[in-house]
Design a protein around this motif. Structure first.
Motif, PDB file in Angstrom:
ATOM      1  N   SER A   1       0.815  -1.209   0.000  1.00  0.00           N
ATOM      2  CA  SER A   1       0.000   0.000   0.000  1.00  0.00           C
ATOM      3  C   SER A   1       0.855   1.268   0.000  1.00  0.00           C
ATOM      4  CB  SER A   1      -0.966  -0.014   1.193  1.00  0.00           C
ATOM      5  OG  SER A   1      -0.332  -0.493   2.354  1.00  0.00           O
ATOM      6  N   ASP A   2       2.066   1.205   0.520  1.00  0.00           N
ATOM      7  CA  ASP A   2       2.959   2.373   0.466  1.00  0.00           C
ATOM      8  C   ASP A   2       4.414   1.938   0.648  1.00  0.00           C
ATOM      9  OD1 ASP A   2       3.471   2.083   3.269  1.00  0.00           O
ATOM     10  OD2 ASP A   2       1.572   3.098   3.672  1.00  0.00           O
ATOM     11  N   GLU A   3       5.304   2.920   0.626  1.00  0.00           N
ATOM     12  CA  GLU A   3       6.746   2.652   0.730  1.00  0.00           C
ATOM     13  C   GLU A   3       7.098   1.912   2.017  1.00  0.00           C
ATOM     14  OE1 GLU A   3       9.816   4.063  -1.002  1.00  0.00           O
ATOM     15  OE2 GLU A   3       8.411   3.702  -2.651  1.00  0.00           O
ATOM     16  N   ASP A   4       6.477   2.350   3.116  1.00  0.00           N
ATOM     17  CA  ASP A   4       6.769   1.728   4.404  1.00  0.00           C
ATOM     18  C   ASP A   4       6.359   0.260   4.405  1.00  0.00           C
ATOM     19  OD1 ASP A   4       7.992   3.836   5.598  1.00  0.00           O
ATOM     20  OD2 ASP A   4       6.173   4.622   6.569  1.00  0.00           O
ATOM     21  N   ALA A   5       5.189   0.001   3.818  1.00  0.00           N
ATOM     22  CA  ALA A   5       4.690  -1.379   3.751  1.00  0.00           C
ATOM     23  C   ALA A   5       5.662  -2.239   2.943  1.00  0.00           C
ATOM     24  CB  ALA A   5       3.306  -1.404   3.123  1.00  0.00           C
ATOM     25  N   MET A   6       6.172  -1.664   1.874  1.00  0.00           N
ATOM     26  CA  MET A   6       7.140  -2.347   1.013  1.00  0.00           C
ATOM     27  C   MET A   6       8.396  -2.691   1.818  1.00  0.00           C
ATOM     28  SD  MET A   6       7.318  -2.571  -2.511  1.00  0.00           S
ATOM     29  CE  MET A   6       7.994  -1.648  -3.853  1.00  0.00           C
ATOM     30  N   ARG A   7       8.829  -1.734   2.620  1.00  0.00           N
ATOM     31  CA  ARG A   7      10.050  -1.914   3.416  1.00  0.00           C
ATOM     32  C   ARG A   7       9.837  -3.016   4.464  1.00  0.00           C
ATOM     33  NH1 ARG A   7      10.874  -0.450   8.095  1.00  0.00           N
ATOM     34  NH2 ARG A   7       9.116   0.986   8.172  1.00  0.00           N
ATOM     35  N   VAL A   8       8.660  -3.006   5.093  1.00  0.00           N
ATOM     36  CA  VAL A   8       8.369  -4.029   6.109  1.00  0.00           C
ATOM     37  C   VAL A   8       8.345  -5.416   5.459  1.00  0.00           C
ATOM     38  CG1 VAL A   8       6.657  -4.876   7.765  1.00  0.00           C
ATOM     39  CG2 VAL A   8       7.128  -2.431   7.615  1.00  0.00           C
ATOM     40  N   ALA A   9       7.702  -5.500   4.291  1.00  0.00           N
ATOM     41  CA  ALA A   9       7.629  -6.796   3.594  1.00  0.00           C
ATOM     42  C   ALA A   9       9.025  -7.271   3.207  1.00  0.00           C
ATOM     43  CB  ALA A   9       6.741  -6.684   2.366  1.00  0.00           C
ATOM     44  N   ALA A  10       9.860  -6.337   2.748  1.00  0.00           N
ATOM     45  CA  ALA A  10      11.222  -6.708   2.351  1.00  0.00           C
ATOM     46  C   ALA A  10      11.982  -7.271   3.552  1.00  0.00           C
ATOM     47  CB  ALA A  10      11.951  -5.496   1.781  1.00  0.00           C
ATOM     48  N   ARG A  11      11.805  -6.625   4.710  1.00  0.00           N
ATOM     49  CA  ARG A  11      12.513  -7.090   5.905  1.00  0.00           C
ATOM     50  C   ARG A  11      11.985  -8.458   6.345  1.00  0.00           C
ATOM     51  NH1 ARG A  11      11.469  -6.822  10.926  1.00  0.00           N
ATOM     52  NH2 ARG A  11       9.780  -5.318  10.753  1.00  0.00           N
ATOM     53  N   GLU A  12      10.675  -8.591   6.393  1.00  0.00           N
ATOM     54  CA  GLU A  12      10.105  -9.862   6.857  1.00  0.00           C
ATOM     55  C   GLU A  12      10.350 -11.000   5.863  1.00  0.00           C
ATOM     56  OE1 GLU A  12       9.495 -10.157   9.723  1.00  0.00           O
ATOM     57  OE2 GLU A  12       8.376  -8.505  10.614  1.00  0.00           O
ATOM     58  N   ASN A  13      10.467 -10.661   4.590  1.00  0.00           N
ATOM     59  CA  ASN A  13      10.738 -11.685   3.584  1.00  0.00           C
ATOM     60  C   ASN A  13      12.233 -11.966   3.465  1.00  0.00           C
ATOM     61  OD1 ASN A  13       8.036 -11.765   2.949  1.00  0.00           O
ATOM     62  ND2 ASN A  13       8.215 -10.496   1.119  1.00  0.00           N
ATOM     63  N   ALA A  14      13.034 -11.214   4.215  1.00  0.00           N
ATOM     64  CA  ALA A  14      14.493 -11.310   4.143  1.00  0.00           C
ATOM     65  C   ALA A  14      14.967 -11.142   2.704  1.00  0.00           C
ATOM     66  CB  ALA A  14      14.982 -12.635   4.718  1.00  0.00           C
ATOM     67  N   THR A  15      14.442 -10.139   2.047  1.00  0.00           N
ATOM     68  CA  THR A  15      14.835  -9.890   0.659  1.00  0.00           C
ATOM     69  C   THR A  15      14.851  -8.383   0.419  1.00  0.00           C
ATOM     70  OG1 THR A  15      14.375 -10.528  -1.607  1.00  0.00           O
ATOM     71  CG2 THR A  15      12.468 -10.092  -0.251  1.00  0.00           C
ATOM     72  N   SER A  16      15.255  -7.973  -0.779  1.00  0.00           N
ATOM     73  CA  SER A  16      15.371  -6.536  -1.040  1.00  0.00           C
ATOM     74  C   SER A  16      14.042  -5.957  -1.521  1.00  0.00           C
ATOM     75  CB  SER A  16      16.427  -6.303  -2.116  1.00  0.00           C
ATOM     76  OG  SER A  16      15.979  -6.878  -3.323  1.00  0.00           O
ATOM     77  N   THR A  17      13.919  -4.619  -1.451  1.00  0.00           N
ATOM     78  CA  THR A  17      12.677  -4.009  -1.937  1.00  0.00           C
ATOM     79  C   THR A  17      12.555  -4.186  -3.449  1.00  0.00           C
ATOM     80  OG1 THR A  17      13.862  -1.927  -1.878  1.00  0.00           O
ATOM     81  CG2 THR A  17      12.226  -2.275  -0.157  1.00  0.00           C
ATOM     82  N   LYS A  18      13.697  -4.324  -4.133  1.00  0.00           N
ATOM     83  CA  LYS A  18      13.642  -4.544  -5.589  1.00  0.00           C
ATOM     84  C   LYS A  18      12.973  -5.895  -5.867  1.00  0.00           C
ATOM     85  CE  LYS A  18      15.942  -5.369  -9.840  1.00  0.00           C
ATOM     86  NZ  LYS A  18      15.036  -6.489 -10.069  1.00  0.00           N
ATOM     87  N   ASN A  19      13.369  -6.898  -5.066  1.00  0.00           N
ATOM     88  CA  ASN A  19      12.742  -8.211  -5.234  1.00  0.00           C
ATOM     89  C   ASN A  19      11.253  -8.158  -4.937  1.00  0.00           C
ATOM     90  OD1 ASN A  19      15.044  -9.450  -6.036  1.00  0.00           O
ATOM     91  ND2 ASN A  19      15.594 -10.217  -4.006  1.00  0.00           N
ATOM     92  N   ILE A  20      10.889  -7.306  -3.996  1.00  0.00           N
ATOM     93  CA  ILE A  20       9.468  -7.171  -3.666  1.00  0.00           C
ATOM     94  C   ILE A  20       8.719  -6.608  -4.864  1.00  0.00           C
ATOM     95  CG2 ILE A  20       7.792  -5.960  -2.203  1.00  0.00           C
ATOM     96  CD1 ILE A  20       9.194  -8.144  -0.739  1.00  0.00           C
ATOM     97  N   SER A  21       9.322  -5.616  -5.531  1.00  0.00           N
ATOM     98  CA  SER A  21       8.586  -5.062  -6.672  1.00  0.00           C
ATOM     99  C   SER A  21       8.533  -6.067  -7.819  1.00  0.00           C
ATOM    100  CB  SER A  21       9.144  -3.706  -7.114  1.00  0.00           C
ATOM    101  OG  SER A  21      10.512  -3.786  -7.315  1.00  0.00           O
ATOM    102  N   ASP A  22       9.556  -6.941  -7.926  1.00  0.00           N
ATOM    103  CA  ASP A  22       9.471  -8.030  -8.918  1.00  0.00           C
ATOM    104  C   ASP A  22       8.309  -8.955  -8.569  1.00  0.00           C
ATOM    105  OD1 ASP A  22      11.606  -7.102 -10.264  1.00  0.00           O
ATOM    106  OD2 ASP A  22      13.044  -8.600  -9.539  1.00  0.00           O
ATOM    107  N   LEU A  23       8.201  -9.233  -7.284  1.00  0.00           N
ATOM    108  CA  LEU A  23       7.164 -10.154  -6.815  1.00  0.00           C
ATOM    109  C   LEU A  23       5.773  -9.588  -7.086  1.00  0.00           C
ATOM    110  CD1 LEU A  23       6.587 -12.778  -5.126  1.00  0.00           C
ATOM    111  CD2 LEU A  23       6.485 -11.300  -3.138  1.00  0.00           C
ATOM    112  N   GLN A  24       5.658  -8.271  -6.968  1.00  0.00           N
ATOM    113  CA  GLN A  24       4.345  -7.641  -7.169  1.00  0.00           C
ATOM    114  C   GLN A  24       3.798  -7.952  -8.563  1.00  0.00           C
ATOM    115  OE1 GLN A  24       3.196  -5.180  -4.274  1.00  0.00           O
ATOM    116  NE2 GLN A  24       4.430  -3.479  -4.960  1.00  0.00           N
ATOM    117  N   LYS A  25       4.745  -8.118  -9.523  1.00  0.00           N
ATOM    118  CA  LYS A  25       4.306  -8.357 -10.902  1.00  0.00           C
ATOM    119  C   LYS A  25       3.566  -9.687 -11.030  1.00  0.00           C
ATOM    120  CE  LYS A  25       8.219  -5.788 -12.645  1.00  0.00           C
ATOM    121  NZ  LYS A  25       9.643  -6.041 -12.816  1.00  0.00           N
ATOM    122  N   ILE A  26       3.992 -10.678 -10.248  1.00  0.00           N
ATOM    123  CA  ILE A  26       3.330 -11.983 -10.366  1.00  0.00           C
ATOM    124  C   ILE A  26       2.233 -12.156  -9.321  1.00  0.00           C
ATOM    125  CG2 ILE A  26       5.298 -13.179 -11.409  1.00  0.00           C
ATOM    126  CD1 ILE A  26       5.753 -14.426  -8.554  1.00  0.00           C
TER     127      ILE A  26
END
Ligand SMILES: [Zn+2]
Length: 551
Positions: A405-430
Motif C-alpha cells: 500500500s505504500d513505501e513503508d509497507a514495502m520496506r516491512v515486507a522486504a525485511r520480513e521476507n528477508a529480501t530486497s525491496t527490488k525483489n518485492i517489486s518483482d514479486l508484485q508483478k506476479i
C-alpha cells in the motif's frame, strides 16, 4: 450445355479412376509393412544400444538411462499400435526397473510398474504381456512395500550399484533439494535451486490407458541435478504420490509430481534463496466437504466456521528477526506473545490452536503457510515485532496480502521476507496471479478486528499507542494460505520506549490479551452472521446442539 455435362461426367470418372488406381497402388505397397520395417529396425538398433550401454561405465549416470528409455518411447509413440509397440513398452518398463536398482527411487519403480500395466492393458494377448503379468505379481508398489519392491528388482540395498552425479556442465546451477508437505487435498512442493533460473510448468493430460491422473511437471533450465536428489524422495500419505526429479536434458532438470487428483495449482518463486513453490489443490477436498455436510452446522457447511487457528511466531533459530535497541530479539518476543495468545484463545473459544513453532527453531516462510494449509487452519495469524531505520517510528500495524500500500509497507515486507525491496517489486508483478481465490476480503476483515482491538485495548493502559492501521504488502508467509490470514507487527523494537515495553511481561500479556480479543471478535461475528437467529448465544459461540435449535 448437354456436352458440358458429359465433359464434366468424363472428367469426374477419370478423376475417380485415378484416385482408385492410386489407392490400389498404395495398398500394394502396404504402408503398414513398410513402416513396420522401419520401426522394427529402430527397435533392434535401440535394443543393441541399450545392451552396449549396460556394460559401459555410463550406467553411473541417470541421464543416460533416461535417454535409452526415450529411444523406446519414441518408437512406441510414432506407432502405438505397430508390431513392436508391446516390446517397446516392455523395454521401457524393464529399463525403469533396472534403473531403480541403481537409484533406489520409488518413482522409477512406479514408472516401471505403470509401463508393465499399460502393456497388459493395451496388448493383453501379446507374449510380452504374459511376461509383464508374471513380473507385476512379484513387484510390489514402492508405496505399498518398498523392501519387497527392491527384492523383486533383484538387488538388496547394500548391493545396489551407486549412481553418480551427472558431470557438471559449466554455467549450470544445481537443483539442490525438493521439500514437500501433503494432505489428501493439498500439496506444497518446494524446489530449492542454487540460483535464480528460468523454469516452466506443464500439465500432462489424464492417461486413461493406465488410469493415470493429470500430472504436473516443471522444467528447470540451465540446471543440473544435485547429489541430494539421488536419494528417493519420501512418498507422502496424501495428495502427492511421489516426486521424481531427473536430468531431463543436459541443461534441464525435470521435476514430475504424480498427484492423486488435481483441481487447481499455482507455481511461483520466492527469492533469497531462489526456490520454486508449487501449490496443488486436489479434488477430494470438495467431495469430502459434501459427504460430511450432514454433521456440520450451517456455518461450517458454508466453510465459515472457525475450528482451528494457526498462530505463527515469526523467525526462530538462526533467524533472529529484528534486534531491539536494548538487544531484545524479535524471535524470542513473538514466541512469548504467541504462546500467551494460544492460551487465551483456548480458554475463550472452542477452537484448537496450532503453533507453527513452539520453540526457538528455524522454519522457512513457505513451510509456515504449508503447515497452516496441511493442518486445515481456518485462520492464520503471523506475529512479528517491527523495526525501522527511523528511530522515531513506532506503533502497531496489521497486514494482509496484497500489493504494497505504500513505501513503508514495502520496506516491512522486504525485511520480513528477508529480501530486497527490488525483489518485492518483482514479486508484485506476479502477485495478481497468486491473489486469485485468496480470501482477501476476509483477511482484510480479520486484520481490522485485530488492529482495532490491539490499539483500542492498549490505549486504555498505555500512552502514545500509535495506530499505523491496516496495511497491505506481499509477505511470502501469507502467499498460498487457503484461509483468512494476517501478519501483525505488535510494536517497534527500534523505538526505545516500545523496545522497553516489550521487555515487560505485563505489556506482552496485554498485547496477547487484545490480539486474542481481535481474533475472538472475528470468530464471533463470522459465526453470528450465519447462525440462525434462535441459535445465537450471548457470547456468540456455537450453542451445544446447533442443529436442534435451528428452525
Ligand atoms: Zn518479523
Amino acid at each position: 450445355m448437354g456436352r458440358d455435362i458429359k465433359k464434366y461426367h468424363l472428367s469426374y470418372i477419370v478423376c475417380w479412376s485415378l484416385l482408385l488406381w492410386l489407392f490400389i497402388l498404395a495398398g500394394g505397397l502396404s504402408p503398414a509393412s513398410s513402416w513396420a520395417l522401419s520401426s522394427q529396425d529402430a527397435y533392434v538398433r535401440a535394443k543393441r544400444d541399450y545392451t552396449d550401454f549396460k556394460s559401459s561405465p555410463h550406467t553411473k549416470y541417470r541421464q543416460f538411462w533416461l535417454e535409452h528409455i526415450d529411444k523406446f518411447k519414441k518408437i512406441y509413440s510414432d506407432e502405438p499400435d505397430g508390431p513392436v509397440a508391446p516390446e517397446c513398452l516392455y523395454m521401457m518398463a524393464s529399463i525403469y526397473r533396472e534403473l531403480y536398482r541403481y537409484s533406489g527411487r520409488p518413482g522409477d519403480l512406479s514408472a516401471s510398474i505403470d509401463m508393465y500395466e499399460r502393456l497388459c492393458k493395451r496388448f493383453p494377448k501379446s507374449p510380452w504381456a504374459k511376461e509383464a503379468k508374471a513380473l507385476l505379481a512379484k513387484i510390489g508398489r514402492p508405496e505399498d512395500n518398498a523392501p519387497a519392491g527392491e527384492a523383486a528388482a533383484g538387488a538388496k540395498a547394500e548391493e545396489r550399484p551407486k549412481l553418480e552425479r551427472t558431470p557438471v556442465i559449466k554455467g549450470l546451477h544445481e537443483v539442490k533439494d525438493i521439500r514437500s508437505w501433503s494432505t489428501s487435498d493439498y500439496t506444497r512442493v518446494v524446489i530449492d535451486a542454487e540460483d535464480q533460473v528460468p523454469f516452466k510448468e506443464h500439465l500432462l493430460k489424464k492417461d486413461p490407458d493406465i488410469k493415470k491422473p493429470k500430472r504436473l511437471y516443471i522444467d528447470i533450465f540451465r540446471s543440473c541435478l544435485g547429489p541430494n536428489l539421488r536419494d528417493p524422495i519420501p512418498i507422502m500419505d496424501g495428495l502427492l504420490r511421489y516426486v521424481r526429479a531427473g536430468q531431463y536434458k543436459k541443461d534441464t532438470v525435470r521435476v514430475v509430481l504424480d498427484i492423486e487428483s488435481l483441481k487447481k495449482y499455482k507455481v511461483f518463486y520466492l527469492l533469497n534463496p531462489f526456490r520454486i513453490v508449487i501449490d496443488v489443490i486436489g479434488e477430494r477436498a470438495e467431495k469430502g466437504k459434501e459427504k460430511d455436510s450432514g454433521q456440520l452446522t450451517l456455518t461450517q457447511q458454508l466453510g465459515l466456521g472457525v475450528r482451528r487457528i494457526v498462530l505463527d511466531p515469526g523467525h526462530g533459530g538462526k533467524d533472529c528477526g529484528a534486534i531491539g535497541v536494548n538487544g531484545l530479539k524479535e524471535k524470542d518476543i513473538v514466541l512469548k506473545v504467541t504462546k500467551k495468545v494460544k492460551q487465551k484463545i483456548e480458554e475463550r473459544l472452542r477452537c484448537s490452536v496450532i503453533l507453527t513453532r513452539d520453540k526457538d527453531a528455524f522454519l522457512s516462510l513457505e513451510e509456515r503457510t504449508a503447515i497452516a494449509n496441511t493442518k486445515k487452519g481456518d485462520l492464520f495469524v503471523s506475529i512479528h515485532a517491527n523495526s525501522a531505520p527511523n528511530p522515531e517510528a513506532r506503533g502497531i500495524e496489521t497486514y494482509f496480502l496484497n500489493l504494497a500500500s505504500d513505501e513503508d509497507a514495502m520496506r516491512v515486507a522486504a525485511r520480513e521476507n528477508a529480501t530486497s525491496t527490488k525483489n518485492i517489486s518483482d514479486l508484485q508483478k506476479i502477485l495478481n496471479d497468486l491473489m486469485l481465490n485468496c480470501k482477501i476480503n476476509e483477511s482484510c476483515r480479520l486484520a481490522e478486528y485485530v488492529q482495532d482491538c490491539l490499539v483500542g485495548g492498549l490505549t486504555k493502559r498505555y500512552e502514545q499507542v500509535n495506530n499505523l492501521g491496516v496495511k497491505q504488502a506481499p509477505f511470502f508467509v501469507l502467499i498460498g494460505a487457503q484461509m483468512p490470514s494476517v501478519l501483525v507487527e505488535i510494536s517497534f523494537l527500534s523505538h526505545p520506549l516500545e523496545a522497553d515495553r516489550l521487555k515487560d511481561e505485563g505489556y506482552l500479556n496485554d498485547i496477547a490479551e487484545h490480539l486474542a480479543d481481535g481474533i475472538q471478535k472475528y470468530v464471533r461475528d463470522t459465526e453470528l452472521a450465519y447462525l440462525p437467529v434462535q441459535g445465537r448465544t450471548q457470547t456468540g459461540l456455537r450453542p451445544e446442539h446447533p442443529s436442534a435449535k435451528r428452525h
